[in-house]
Design an enzyme around this catalytic site. Sequence first.
Site, PDB file in Angstrom:
ATOM      1  N   HIS A 101      92.686  54.719  -7.784  1.00  0.00           N
ATOM      2  CA  HIS A 101      93.689  54.507  -6.733  1.00  0.00           C
ATOM      3  C   HIS A 101      95.099  54.614  -7.294  1.00  0.00           C
ATOM      4  O   HIS A 101      95.326  54.556  -8.507  1.00  0.00           O
ATOM      5  CB  HIS A 101      93.514  53.129  -6.086  1.00  0.00           C
ATOM      6  CG  HIS A 101      93.802  51.994  -7.024  1.00  0.00           C
ATOM      7  ND1 HIS A 101      92.976  51.643  -8.063  1.00  0.00           N
ATOM      8  CD2 HIS A 101      94.851  51.132  -7.096  1.00  0.00           C
ATOM      9  CE1 HIS A 101      93.481  50.625  -8.725  1.00  0.00           C
ATOM     10  NE2 HIS A 101      94.633  50.289  -8.159  1.00  0.00           N
ATOM     11  N   ASP A 103      98.519  52.323  -6.546  1.00  0.00           N
ATOM     12  CA  ASP A 103      98.678  50.983  -5.977  1.00  0.00           C
ATOM     13  C   ASP A 103      99.268  50.995  -4.562  1.00  0.00           C
ATOM     14  O   ASP A 103     100.295  51.641  -4.313  1.00  0.00           O
ATOM     15  CB  ASP A 103      99.564  50.116  -6.886  1.00  0.00           C
ATOM     16  CG  ASP A 103      98.833  49.752  -8.174  1.00  0.00           C
ATOM     17  OD1 ASP A 103      97.606  49.566  -8.133  1.00  0.00           O
ATOM     18  OD2 ASP A 103      99.497  49.672  -9.224  1.00  0.00           O
ATOM     19  N   HIS A 251      94.736  55.193 -11.259  1.00  0.00           N
ATOM     20  CA  HIS A 251      94.103  54.450 -12.342  1.00  0.00           C
ATOM     21  C   HIS A 251      92.860  53.729 -11.831  1.00  0.00           C
ATOM     22  O   HIS A 251      92.669  53.549 -10.617  1.00  0.00           O
ATOM     23  CB  HIS A 251      95.083  53.454 -12.979  1.00  0.00           C
ATOM     24  CG  HIS A 251      95.611  52.421 -12.044  1.00  0.00           C
ATOM     25  ND1 HIS A 251      96.560  52.678 -11.083  1.00  0.00           N
ATOM     26  CD2 HIS A 251      95.301  51.106 -11.906  1.00  0.00           C
ATOM     27  CE1 HIS A 251      96.821  51.584 -10.409  1.00  0.00           C
ATOM     28  NE2 HIS A 251      96.068  50.604 -10.879  1.00  0.00           N
ATOM     29  N   ARG A 266     100.609  41.156 -12.793  1.00  0.00           N
ATOM     30  CA  ARG A 266     101.251  42.448 -12.524  1.00  0.00           C
ATOM     31  C   ARG A 266     102.507  42.233 -11.709  1.00  0.00           C
ATOM     32  O   ARG A 266     102.501  41.437 -10.758  1.00  0.00           O
ATOM     33  CB  ARG A 266     100.296  43.367 -11.763  1.00  0.00           C
ATOM     34  CG  ARG A 266     100.773  44.812 -11.718  1.00  0.00           C
ATOM     35  CD  ARG A 266      99.819  45.696 -10.929  1.00  0.00           C
ATOM     36  NE  ARG A 266     100.162  45.695  -9.518  1.00  0.00           N
ATOM     37  CZ  ARG A 266      99.370  46.139  -8.545  1.00  0.00           C
ATOM     38  NH1 ARG A 266      98.167  46.607  -8.814  1.00  0.00           N
ATOM     39  NH2 ARG A 266      99.772  46.114  -7.285  1.00  0.00           N
TER      40      ARG A 266
HETATM   41  C1  SIN Z   1      95.354  47.276 -10.989  1.00  0.00           C
HETATM   42  O1  SIN Z   1      94.818  48.059 -10.221  1.00  0.00           O
HETATM   43  O2  SIN Z   1      96.554  47.081 -10.991  1.00  0.00           O
HETATM   44  C2  SIN Z   1      94.506  46.561 -12.037  1.00  0.00           C
HETATM   45  C3  SIN Z   1      94.405  47.389 -13.256  1.00  0.00           C
HETATM   46  C4  SIN Z   1      93.680  46.682 -14.366  1.00  0.00           C
HETATM   47  O3  SIN Z   1      93.288  45.527 -14.198  1.00  0.00           O
HETATM   48  O4  SIN Z   1      93.514  47.285 -15.411  1.00  0.00           O
END
Ligand code: SIN
Length: 275
Positions: A101, A103, A251, A266
């Site tokens: 995805h 974000d 990612h 985050r």
């Molecule tokens: C996310 O999608 O921001 C999580 C990524 C992660 O936990 O590596």
Amino acid sequence: MTYDSIEVQPLTPHIGATIGGINLARPLREKAHREIHDALMRHQVLFFHDQKITIDEHLALGRQFGDLHVHPGSPPPEGYPEILVVHADANSTKISGEQWHSDVSCDEQPPMGSILNLHTVPETGGDTIFASMYSAYDALSEPMKVFLSHLTATHDGEQVYRGRYADRGVNDTGKTYPKAVHPVVRTHPVTGRKAVYVNSYFTTRINELTQAESQTLLRYLSQHATQPAFQCRFKWQANSIAFWDNRCVQHIAMWDYYPQVRSGFRVTIKGERPV
Ligand code: SIN
């Protein structure tokens, strides 16, 4: 490109660089800020190690790159609305980011970037894999590029977020999650490069096609865009930071470490409407 205030070690020719020689807990000097931004534009995702930062320092770091985004579903820690908790342990039934995805692409103005800091990591595993949507676009045939340039897609938060945070006490009955229409190929506002902008988490439909055509094309684009040649893989250490550009990167987080703990925060930077 040469850098004076940071050390930049590219990970692959397509995507990713490890950055050294900088302490992200302190406000960045103008030159370091510019060079980190330049490196992000060039490599799309940057990795930093040995960055022990507090939540307030993390927020301050994010604000140096733009206004901060508030997540539409995930409950924040008390007093920190702009912090997204990333946490998995033996009691978890799901984790954040388990599918490819970009974000919150369901927002009308999806986030420009995300800065993830993990303070606790499993002994092995828990890597995050990133894929370059520039490389995905560049590798398409010219006729396919032309075809995609006429298409838009719907990105829907409902299918991702409904009930997702019930295990953290969230009752989302009556809540409406964001839904937006974006071009299938977007042009990056800084680099001018074109990037594939559909993903398997949020994108539900290519609007100008029949349901069957849409499903087939979305499946093809997801497979094409996330192939290994366009990827880099980050092995976290405690106190590592990853900073990625959601406008040109997808990612996925690996959950191969159950029942170990992986935990961090985050900060997400607001973006613009994709064009
Ligand atoms: C996310 O999608 O921001 C999580 C990524 C992660 O936990 O590596």
